[in-house]
Enzyme design. Structure first.
Site, PDB file in Angstrom:
ATOM      1  N   ASP A 199      -7.435  -9.252 -13.141  1.00 37.25           N
ATOM      2  CA  ASP A 199      -6.968  -8.763 -11.843  1.00 37.25           C
ATOM      3  C   ASP A 199      -7.969  -9.197 -10.766  1.00 37.25           C
ATOM      4  O   ASP A 199      -9.146  -8.815 -10.813  1.00 37.25           O
ATOM      5  CB  ASP A 199      -6.846  -7.236 -11.894  1.00 37.25           C
ATOM      6  CG  ASP A 199      -6.380  -6.657 -10.570  1.00 37.25           C
ATOM      7  OD1 ASP A 199      -5.368  -7.144 -10.049  1.00 37.25           O
ATOM      8  OD2 ASP A 199      -7.034  -5.735 -10.057  1.00 37.25           O
ATOM      9  N   ASP A 220      -0.309  -2.318 -10.668  1.00 32.70           N
ATOM     10  CA  ASP A 220       0.218  -3.517 -10.009  1.00 32.70           C
ATOM     11  C   ASP A 220       1.745  -3.542 -10.050  1.00 32.70           C
ATOM     12  O   ASP A 220       2.397  -3.905  -9.068  1.00 32.70           O
ATOM     13  CB  ASP A 220      -0.335  -4.784 -10.678  1.00 32.70           C
ATOM     14  CG  ASP A 220      -1.742  -5.118 -10.197  1.00 32.70           C
ATOM     15  OD1 ASP A 220      -2.284  -4.318  -9.416  1.00 32.70           O
ATOM     16  OD2 ASP A 220      -2.300  -6.152 -10.608  1.00 32.70           O
ATOM     17  N   THR A 230      -3.536 -10.483  -5.529  1.00 33.82           N
ATOM     18  CA  THR A 230      -4.941 -10.399  -5.106  1.00 33.82           C
ATOM     19  C   THR A 230      -5.721 -11.660  -5.485  1.00 33.82           C
ATOM     20  O   THR A 230      -6.651 -12.036  -4.786  1.00 33.82           O
ATOM     21  CB  THR A 230      -5.612  -9.166  -5.736  1.00 33.82           C
ATOM     22  OG1 THR A 230      -5.358  -9.153  -7.139  1.00 33.82           O
ATOM     23  CG2 THR A 230      -5.069  -7.891  -5.131  1.00 33.82           C
TER      24      THR A 230
END
Length: 536
Positions: free
Chosen positions: A69, A404, A102
């Protein structure tokens, strides 16, 4: 005399040829900022896409995190250079705005900075490059809107596809068939019909419990407490037709307002103190019982013990199930779910402040136990997800992945459009912006052409991380889009270019528009910095 007059009439030499402006320091500062920001971008670039690599993050206190992530990776980096920290904040902004993309936003910013550096070295002025970038971001958002496909919240299948795409790039991607529908059901259950375009993720609580596998993760229509019920003096651990109170006061002997000691040397006085304490606690328990309450959720106290052994003994005798040490920040969620009011004083303990449920019981989960409340009457719009996993690293990553997926659903609730994934929107933007650049003139045309090519970094990186030949894949992708196939993208599972919509690889429009807007804004800011001033 004539010669002197001629000398006086002669024009003074031009001062322009004598001035020299040293721009080396400005160029050095700008170059250092771009290099630092690109270093952060290059570090996370290998994590992009479903075939991206994972990072093992080790902190000084022996904590280990395995994740891909982007927001987690960048936020854990010990960054010193200010421009590098700007990219960490950029990733955090994307996480707040969209929740997904991201890594994409950091990689995009790095690629735009690389093109900006080549423009500056070719003689372009930073302001001209920054202004061109602003126009490019506005035009790119228009292109994305033209590609978007409208959806409805009733179309559950499309929502599940979007959530699956977000989960496919995670460590727990093999569980996407379980987690995607779970995330969609949790999100839709908390959407208020009065505000259909608003989804507050604080209404979805994720409880982590070690043991089992991610397959055992479940959505609970009710409440779960990651703690055992009080077993003191044989108190009940199961209660049907529960009447639940959430209390914020202590069922223990009161303390003095100031720190002091009372010395009692007489046994009669000691007996009297103990008798008064017993009567005080017994009086409180009788009031609780008189209101019909049979389940008590007690907030953790920082001033003194919320409950004592004596009070637990009396509560057990009164057949009241007790869950103690409820965290202060959970009270709002609990009261919203139970549709009850928190009680701050024993004098305010009334029946109308209680919540009602069919069953409250202590159940074994993995190696420990949890208290589960189900069948809540007039339950508020909240949801609880119990995440399971074989070790703490897997559980933490499953929680981040689920967050997410929930953010993706939140994007679709607030902006009900989705677009194809797999690098298709980036290539389409790149080609249309390059064509638009030919219609412009001067330095702006040159800058927009350069920045348009920078957008190809996303499909290039997707192909590179999947072990494909990035040059041939991106060339083929350009060719397919030039023929009008707007939704052609990289299918990393088959290793070829396909219609990515047919492969169910879709993402919310808000993720892409937010990524391109934030990346351009961050790069413009870095380009306009020409000096770093440190103050004491």
């Amino acid at each position: 005399m004539a010669a002197a007059a001629a000398a006086a009439a002669a024009p003074a030499p031009s001062r322009k040829t004598e001035t020299y402006t040293d721009t080396k320091r400005r160029d050095d500062v700008r170059g250092a900022n771009i290099a630092a920001a690109r270093a952060v971008s290059d570090a996370v670039r290998t994590s992009l896409g479903p075939r991206g690599m994972d990072k093992m993050i080790c902190s000084g206190d022996q904590e280990v995190i395995i994740t891909n992530d982007g927001a987690t990776i960048v936020s854990r980096m010990a960054l010193v250079q200010p421009a590098a920290r700007m990219l960490a904040e950029l990733s955090r902004s994307q996480d707040a705005a969209a929740g997904d993309g991201t890594t994409t936003v950091v990689v995009l910013a790095g690629s735009l900075l690389r093109r900006a550096q080549s423009l500056l070295s070719a003689g372009a002025h930073p302001t001209a490059a920054a202004d061109a970038l602003h126009r490019l971001s506005t035009r790119a958002v228009e292109i994305l809107h033209a590609m978007a496909i409208p959806i409805e919240l009733s179309d559950r299948e499309s929502l599940v596809k979007s959530a699956s795409t977000a989960l496919n790039s995670k460590v727990v991607s093999q569980y996407s068939t379980l987690l995607s529908p779970l995330a969609v059901d949790a999100a839709l259950s908390v959407v208020d019909p009065a505000h259909p375009d608003l989804l507050d993720l604080r209404d979805i609580r994720i409880v982590k419990k070690l043991g089992g596998t991610v397959d055992d993760t479940e959505l609970v229509r009710g409440l779960i407490f990651d703690k055992k019920a009080s077993h003191a003096a044989g108190g009940p651990t199961r209660m049907e037709n529960a009447k639940i109170a959430v209390i914020q006061f202590q069922i223990s002997p009161p303390k003095t307002d100031i720190e002091q000691s009372v010395i009692v040397s007489d046994y009669a006085q000691m007996d009297r103190i103990l008798r008064e304490e017993r009567n005080y606690i017994l009086g409180m328990v009788k009031k609780i019982r008189a209101a019909g309450c049979n389940v008590l959720l007690i907030q953790k106290s920082i001033l003194r013990d919320a409950v004592t052994e004596l009070s637990l003994h009396y509560l057990a005798k009164a057949k009241i199930l007790v869950v103690k040490d409820v965290e202060r920040d959970e009270i709002e969620f609990i009261t919203k779910t139970l549709n009850c009011l928190p009680i701050a004083n024993i004098e305010h303990f009334r029946t109308d402040k209680l919540g009602y449920a069919d069953l409250v019981e202590e159940v074994s989960v993995g190696e420990g136990k949890v208290v589960k409340i189900t069948g809540i009457k007039d339950m508020g719009r909240t949801a609880t997800v119990l995440v399971r996993g074989s070790n703490q690293l897997v559980i933490d990553e499953a929680e981040r992945s689920l967050h997410d997926a929930l953010c993706v659903i939140r994007c679709l609730v607030s902006k009900r459009f989705m677009i194809a994934g797999g690098g298709a929107p980036e290539i389409e933007m790149s080609m249309q912006l390059a064509a638009w650049a030919k219609e412009l003139q001067g330095m702006e045309s040159y800058c927009i052409k350069e920045f348009a090519e920078a957008l190809e970094v996303i499909p290039y990186t997707l192909a590179e991380n999947a072990g494909l030949n990035p040059i041939s894949i991106v060339t083929e992708l350009r060719n397919r889009h030039a023929r009008g196939e707007k939704n052609a993208g990289i299918n990393v599972r088959k290793g070829q270019i396909t219609n990515i919509l047919e492969e169910n690889v879709v993402q919310p429009l808000l993720v892409s528009t937010s990524a391109i807007t934030l990346a351009c804004e961050c790069v413009r800011m870095i380009l306009k910095i020409d000096d770093i001033v440190t103050v004491r």
